[in-house]
Design a protein around this motif. Structure first.
Motif, mmCIF file in Angstrom:
data_model
loop_
_atom_site.group_PDB
_atom_site.id
_atom_site.type_symbol
_atom_site.label_atom_id
_atom_site.label_comp_id
_atom_site.label_asym_id
_atom_site.label_seq_id
_atom_site.Cartn_x
_atom_site.Cartn_y
_atom_site.Cartn_z
ATOM 1 N N LYS A 160 0.831 -1.205 0.000
ATOM 2 C CA LYS A 160 0.000 0.000 0.000
ATOM 3 C C LYS A 160 0.867 1.258 0.000
ATOM 4 N N ARG B 272 2.696 1.548 -3.383
ATOM 5 C CA ARG B 272 1.831 2.020 -4.468
ATOM 6 C C ARG B 272 1.586 3.529 -4.359
ATOM 7 N N ARG B 273 1.468 4.050 -3.151
ATOM 8 C CA ARG B 273 1.333 5.502 -2.980
ATOM 9 C C ARG B 273 2.594 6.221 -3.464
ATOM 10 N N GLN C 100 2.427 6.476 -7.201
ATOM 11 C CA GLN C 100 1.519 7.589 -7.557
ATOM 12 C C GLN C 100 2.263 8.925 -7.455
ATOM 13 N N TRP D 117 3.378 -4.416 -7.938
ATOM 14 C CA TRP D 117 2.675 -3.274 -7.348
ATOM 15 C C TRP D 117 2.686 -2.073 -8.300
ATOM 16 N N THR D 118 3.821 -1.880 -8.971
ATOM 17 C CA THR D 118 3.925 -0.760 -9.912
ATOM 18 C C THR D 118 2.978 -0.962 -11.086
ATOM 19 N N GLN E 10 0.248 -2.720 -11.116
ATOM 20 C CA GLN E 10 -1.118 -2.540 -10.612
ATOM 21 C C GLN E 10 -1.455 -1.056 -10.471
ATOM 22 N N GLU E 11 -0.525 -0.293 -9.931
ATOM 23 C CA GLU E 11 -0.796 1.126 -9.705
ATOM 24 C C GLU E 11 -0.871 1.893 -11.019
ATOM 25 N N SER F 219 -4.185 1.047 -12.478
ATOM 26 C CA SER F 219 -5.245 1.704 -11.709
ATOM 27 C C SER F 219 -5.332 3.194 -12.038
#
Length: 184
Positions: A86, A89-90, A93, A131-132, A134-135, A138
């Motif tokens: 989590k 992923r922030r 962003q 994770w990258t 996915q982000e 997203s």
């Protein structure tokens, strides 16, 4: 507030992180010795960047390599496997936003590749890439995948030739690692 024992643990995580950042930057500084066509025009350490950049994104290091008129700049994020998905992923962003908005103003160049070097092994490397991906999906900015490169690196002294010229850097949504710089 954290308990004193928690403060001690946080401080103890900072020192190995800084040492790994130093090892990476030392390898960058040595690269022109083995590849004379490349010069390290500028290098900034996280300690300097923390004093000069305000905002959500402060890289662990920044490198500006030159080869003739070609400029290749890298923002370093050194990962030791301490952040969960989590938080990671922030960070992705924030880095995408920084690259699109303030990066050029801060570093006076459009050249950017964001490097995630992890000392936590290949399993962590896979998680960071996932994770990258996915982000970026997203955020609907998969076109920004080329901003990033990921590699698992050992702790301690790093061979500059291996670090920059070996195909160890994995882009998101790819299965074939690439070198950071081509060895002409």
């Amino acid at each position: 507030l954290p308990y004193p024992s928690e403060k001690k643990e946080l401080k103890s995580l900072f020192i190995p992180h800084t040492l790994s950042v130093n090892d990476f930057l030392i390898a960058a500084g040595l690269l022109p010795r083995i590849a004379s066509e490349i010069s390290l025009f500028e290098m900034r350490h996280e300690l300097l960047l923390k004093r000069t950049i305000k905002g959500a994104v402060i890289p662990d290091g920044w490198l500006d390599f030159r080869r003739g008129k070609e400029q290749m700049c890298f923002c370093l994020e050194l990962d030791r496997g301490t952040e969960d998905g989590k938080v990671f992923r922030r960070k992705i962003q924030a880095l995408v936003s920084f690259a699109k908005t303030h990066y050029q103003q801060v570093f006076q160049t459009p050249s950017i590749t964001i490097l995630f070097a992890t000392t936590a092994g290949t399993q962590r490397l896979g998680a960071m890439c996932s994770w990258t991906e996915q982000e970026l999906s997203s955020m609907q900015v998969t076109s920004e995948a080329d901003l990033f490169r990921f590699a698992a690196i050992p702790e301690g002294e790093l061979d500059p030739r291996w670090l920059f010229f070996a195909p160890i850097w994995l882009p998101p949504f790819a299965h074939t690692p690439l070198p950071l710089l081509d060895n002409r």
